[in-house]
Design a protein around this motif. Sequence first.
Motif, PDB file in Angstrom:
ATOM      1  N   ILE A 289       0.828  -1.131   0.101  1.00  0.00           N
ATOM      2  CA  ILE A 289      -0.123   0.073  -0.148  1.00  0.00           C
ATOM      3  C   ILE A 289       1.020   1.247   0.127  1.00  0.00           C
ATOM      4  CG2 ILE A 289      -1.661   1.278   1.267  1.00  0.00           C
ATOM      5  CD1 ILE A 289      -2.679  -1.384   2.482  1.00  0.00           C
ATOM      6  N   GLY A 290       0.567   2.321  -0.939  1.00  0.00           N
ATOM      7  CA  GLY A 290       1.028   3.481  -0.784  1.00  0.00           C
ATOM      8  C   GLY A 290       0.303   4.573  -1.055  1.00  0.00           C
ATOM      9  N   SER A 296       5.494   8.909  -7.480  1.00  0.00           N
ATOM     10  CA  SER A 296       6.988   8.408  -7.358  1.00  0.00           C
ATOM     11  C   SER A 296       7.024   7.673  -6.112  1.00  0.00           C
ATOM     12  CB  SER A 296       8.052   9.732  -7.186  1.00  0.00           C
ATOM     13  OG  SER A 296       7.818  10.567  -6.001  1.00  0.00           O
ATOM     14  N   ASN A 297       6.712   7.989  -4.905  1.00  0.00           N
ATOM     15  CA  ASN A 297       6.589   7.098  -3.871  1.00  0.00           C
ATOM     16  C   ASN A 297       6.160   5.685  -4.084  1.00  0.00           C
ATOM     17  OD1 ASN A 297       6.478   6.388  -0.931  1.00  0.00           O
ATOM     18  ND2 ASN A 297       4.239   6.855  -1.298  1.00  0.00           N
ATOM     19  N   PHE A 298       4.890   5.627  -4.479  1.00  0.00           N
ATOM     20  CA  PHE A 298       4.255   4.323  -4.712  1.00  0.00           C
ATOM     21  C   PHE A 298       5.228   3.660  -6.000  1.00  0.00           C
ATOM     22  CE2 PHE A 298       1.216   1.622  -6.976  1.00  0.00           C
ATOM     23  CZ  PHE A 298       0.540   1.065  -5.815  1.00  0.00           C
ATOM     24  N   GLU A 308       9.165  -8.950  -9.951  1.00  0.00           N
ATOM     25  CA  GLU A 308       9.081 -10.300  -9.389  1.00  0.00           C
ATOM     26  C   GLU A 308       7.578 -10.920  -9.723  1.00  0.00           C
ATOM     27  OE1 GLU A 308      11.781 -11.472  -8.314  1.00  0.00           O
ATOM     28  OE2 GLU A 308      12.675  -9.522  -8.515  1.00  0.00           O
ATOM     29  N   MET A 309       6.615 -10.047  -9.756  1.00  0.00           N
ATOM     30  CA  MET A 309       5.445 -10.784  -9.705  1.00  0.00           C
ATOM     31  C   MET A 309       5.229 -11.328 -11.472  1.00  0.00           C
ATOM     32  SD  MET A 309       3.004  -7.685  -8.231  1.00  0.00           S
ATOM     33  CE  MET A 309       1.529  -7.907  -9.378  1.00  0.00           C
ATOM     34  N   LEU A 310       5.908 -10.300 -12.470  1.00  0.00           N
ATOM     35  CA  LEU A 310       5.842 -10.910 -13.352  1.00  0.00           C
ATOM     36  C   LEU A 310       6.714 -12.243 -13.912  1.00  0.00           C
ATOM     37  CD1 LEU A 310       6.311  -7.351 -15.501  1.00  0.00           C
ATOM     38  CD2 LEU A 310       4.466  -8.687 -15.762  1.00  0.00           C
ATOM     39  N   LYS A 311       7.816 -12.259 -13.038  1.00  0.00           N
ATOM     40  CA  LYS A 311       8.426 -13.387 -13.304  1.00  0.00           C
ATOM     41  C   LYS A 311       7.744 -14.711 -12.223  1.00  0.00           C
ATOM     42  CE  LYS A 311      12.854 -11.060 -14.190  1.00  0.00           C
ATOM     43  NZ  LYS A 311      12.626 -11.652 -15.606  1.00  0.00           N
ATOM     44  N   GLY A 312       6.973 -14.446 -11.647  1.00  0.00           N
ATOM     45  CA  GLY A 312       5.971 -15.708 -11.045  1.00  0.00           C
ATOM     46  C   GLY A 312       6.368 -15.810  -9.542  1.00  0.00           C
ATOM     47  N   ARG A 313       7.226 -14.955  -8.917  1.00  0.00           N
ATOM     48  CA  ARG A 313       7.817 -15.199  -7.909  1.00  0.00           C
ATOM     49  C   ARG A 313       7.078 -14.699  -6.571  1.00  0.00           C
ATOM     50  NH1 ARG A 313      13.196 -13.546 -11.060  1.00  0.00           N
ATOM     51  NH2 ARG A 313      13.731 -15.569 -11.889  1.00  0.00           N
ATOM     52  N   MET A 314       6.098 -13.884  -6.637  1.00  0.00           N
ATOM     53  CA  MET A 314       5.153 -13.383  -5.762  1.00  0.00           C
ATOM     54  C   MET A 314       4.160 -13.004  -6.283  1.00  0.00           C
ATOM     55  SD  MET A 314       7.201  -9.947  -4.334  1.00  0.00           S
ATOM     56  CE  MET A 314       8.648 -10.785  -3.685  1.00  0.00           C
ATOM     57  N   ASP A 315       2.912 -12.699  -5.570  1.00  0.00           N
ATOM     58  CA  ASP A 315       1.773 -12.392  -6.029  1.00  0.00           C
ATOM     59  C   ASP A 315       1.019 -11.320  -5.065  1.00  0.00           C
ATOM     60  OD1 ASP A 315      -0.762 -12.361  -7.459  1.00  0.00           O
ATOM     61  OD2 ASP A 315      -1.671 -14.215  -6.557  1.00  0.00           O
ATOM     62  N   PRO A 316       1.608 -10.207  -4.649  1.00  0.00           N
ATOM     63  CA  PRO A 316       0.889  -9.459  -3.793  1.00  0.00           C
ATOM     64  C   PRO A 316      -0.114  -8.419  -4.347  1.00  0.00           C
ATOM     65  CG  PRO A 316       3.126  -8.266  -4.357  1.00  0.00           C
ATOM     66  CD  PRO A 316       2.896  -9.727  -5.003  1.00  0.00           C
ATOM     67  N   LEU A 317      -0.955  -7.912  -3.642  1.00  0.00           N
ATOM     68  CA  LEU A 317      -1.940  -6.933  -4.153  1.00  0.00           C
ATOM     69  C   LEU A 317      -1.282  -5.555  -4.164  1.00  0.00           C
ATOM     70  CD1 LEU A 317      -5.002  -6.124  -5.143  1.00  0.00           C
ATOM     71  CD2 LEU A 317      -5.774  -6.419  -2.847  1.00  0.00           C
ATOM     72  N   LEU A 318      -1.487  -4.884  -5.087  1.00  0.00           N
ATOM     73  CA  LEU A 318      -1.070  -3.544  -4.901  1.00  0.00           C
ATOM     74  C   LEU A 318      -1.996  -2.498  -5.097  1.00  0.00           C
ATOM     75  CD1 LEU A 318       1.915  -3.781  -7.550  1.00  0.00           C
ATOM     76  CD2 LEU A 318       1.834  -4.448  -5.287  1.00  0.00           C
ATOM     77  N   ARG A 319      -1.969  -1.658  -3.986  1.00  0.00           N
ATOM     78  CA  ARG A 319      -3.102  -0.716  -3.623  1.00  0.00           C
ATOM     79  C   ARG A 319      -2.639   0.633  -3.555  1.00  0.00           C
ATOM     80  NH1 ARG A 319      -6.178  -3.137   0.837  1.00  0.00           N
ATOM     81  NH2 ARG A 319      -7.050  -4.476  -0.924  1.00  0.00           N
ATOM     82  N   ALA A 320      -2.915   1.554  -4.578  1.00  0.00           N
ATOM     83  CA  ALA A 320      -2.772   2.925  -4.499  1.00  0.00           C
ATOM     84  C   ALA A 320      -3.718   3.703  -3.633  1.00  0.00           C
ATOM     85  CB  ALA A 320      -2.553   3.559  -5.908  1.00  0.00           C
ATOM     86  N   VAL A 321      -3.413   4.627  -3.097  1.00  0.00           N
ATOM     87  CA  VAL A 321      -4.503   5.427  -2.001  1.00  0.00           C
ATOM     88  C   VAL A 321      -4.193   6.803  -2.310  1.00  0.00           C
ATOM     89  CG1 VAL A 321      -5.377   5.768   0.142  1.00  0.00           C
ATOM     90  CG2 VAL A 321      -3.972   3.686  -0.424  1.00  0.00           C
ATOM     91  N   GLU A 322      -4.979   7.358  -2.803  1.00  0.00           N
ATOM     92  CA  GLU A 322      -5.372   8.835  -3.112  1.00  0.00           C
ATOM     93  C   GLU A 322      -6.308   9.690  -2.475  1.00  0.00           C
ATOM     94  OE1 GLU A 322      -5.708   8.961  -7.443  1.00  0.00           O
ATOM     95  OE2 GLU A 322      -8.048   8.113  -7.284  1.00  0.00           O
ATOM     96  N   PRO A 323      -6.105  11.068  -2.344  1.00  0.00           N
ATOM     97  CA  PRO A 323      -7.052  11.941  -1.619  1.00  0.00           C
ATOM     98  C   PRO A 323      -8.383  12.029  -2.209  1.00  0.00           C
ATOM     99  CG  PRO A 323      -5.453  13.220  -2.689  1.00  0.00           C
ATOM    100  CD  PRO A 323      -5.062  11.927  -2.880  1.00  0.00           C
ATOM    101  N   ALA A 324      -9.586  11.773  -1.458  1.00  0.00           N
ATOM    102  CA  ALA A 324     -10.770  11.977  -2.070  1.00  0.00           C
ATOM    103  C   ALA A 324     -11.117  13.350  -2.899  1.00  0.00           C
ATOM    104  CB  ALA A 324     -11.896  11.692  -0.909  1.00  0.00           C
ATOM    105  N   ALA A 325     -10.445  14.269  -2.413  1.00  0.00           N
ATOM    106  CA  ALA A 325     -10.248  15.528  -3.267  1.00  0.00           C
ATOM    107  C   ALA A 325      -9.661  15.714  -4.299  1.00  0.00           C
ATOM    108  CB  ALA A 325     -10.090  16.789  -2.123  1.00  0.00           C
ATOM    109  N   CYS A 326      -8.818  14.858  -4.658  1.00  0.00           N
ATOM    110  CA  CYS A 326      -7.989  14.720  -5.837  1.00  0.00           C
ATOM    111  C   CYS A 326      -7.807  13.529  -6.525  1.00  0.00           C
ATOM    112  CB  CYS A 326      -6.864  15.455  -5.355  1.00  0.00           C
ATOM    113  SG  CYS A 326      -5.956  16.044  -7.152  1.00  0.00           S
TER     114      CYS A 326
END
Length: 482
Positions: A289-290, A296-298, A308-326
Amino acid sequence: MATALLPCSPVSDRLRRSFPGVERSLLGSAPSLKFTVHKKLSHGHGLRTRAVSGDVNKVEIPRQWYNLVADLPLKPPPALHPKTHKPLKHEDLSPLFPDELIRQEVSDDRFIPIPDEVIDIYKLWRPTPLIRAKRLEKLLETPAKIYYKYEGTSPAGSHKPNTAVPQAWYNAQQGVKNVVTETGAGQWGSSLAFACSLFGLNCETWGAQVHPSPSSVTNAGRKILQEDPSSPGSLGIAISEAVEVAATHEDTKYCLGSVLNHVLLHQTIIGEECLSQLEAVGETPDVIIGCTGGGSNFGGLTFPFIREMLKGRMDPLLRAVEPAACPSLTEGVYAYDYGDTVGMTPLMKMHTLGHNFVPDPIHAGGLRYHGMAPLISHVYEMGFMEAIAIPQTECFQAALQFARTEGLIPAPEPTHAIAAAIREALHCKDTGEEKVILMAMCGHGHFDLAAYEKYLQGNMVDLSYSNEKVQASIAAIPHLVP
């Protein structure tokens, strides 16, 4: 109100439809992406699934930045000239950037060496710590493990020096004397001033000359003030002013703190370190999560994990979080748009609320940007990640929980990631899942204590966006063939 997209796997149905056979060519023929055997990582380390001895923070500083473009099955759309609408050429960017940064911006190389001089400066604060938030876990009574990668140990207190230092160095190597930029919350501006002080660039005790934007020192600023004397400003407006200064002064180049490929490239040092640190404790993240403003941070944290996901080595869920105002990812359109308000920058294919959109003055100044990094937008379209938007009062409530357990006061920007991590941890409490949650903690909040005071006094309100204003702004986006 926060909006959320349904969770998607790293290779979503949308990606499968767009790239038939992508599972066979990239991830093998197995019908499931839940890998149980972790192989050697791409940067040369092995990832183990059980705890091992060793100090999580005693890792080597990476010697290379990672370029995600090299591994994507579909390359991102090119940036276009703002006047001709043709793909940019090297000479089109020369008035703004030194040659090496232009090469990095369009590079297809998988790894780009970090100059020794830059690594020597990185050693002032890198590697940054990976910390397990055990006290927050206890407060939430969650079976999940929460880790955060803390970038607030840098001289400027955020992740921004990771790119400010190499940008200043490359400009100095080309003989540039002055640089100009914009800054929202002040973290990027202070980081660039710090970096310029190391290489003799004029930026002015670290040293920078600062003009509140919109200002009366540029044509762009004067035009906006004439149209709206009470304009609250935005990153898009400040970018217009900074680009104008660079384009009209031969001895001056422009530096950008987010959005562009070379900026996200420099930030991948975060994710590369984090892979090694997680390896040291035998952990594999289930959720990463970022917060996202320009991205840039995320991107810096997640791009090595996507490899690593593309190479099949792990499978995390990636979640971007942004402000409700933007909410550029969750509510914007994916289209070619200008990176600035006036329309001086190249046209980039990105998720955007329209370059005319001026976000309400939320306290997370670094997230008040109308668009999202083109590379993150491209990855989002391919289905590798999801995005949600959270209002600022929930974020500050989460920040206080974090500060009162972990002892660190977060900047307003990463409070969005903290709020989302707490949501995930409480979900694990309900389900009993023992997930590993990895969170990007991009900086401390010592610049923003007034925002905390406002929240604690009960004077902070949730700001949203006007749908009519967004639609009007989107209508002004150039109509180009996708």
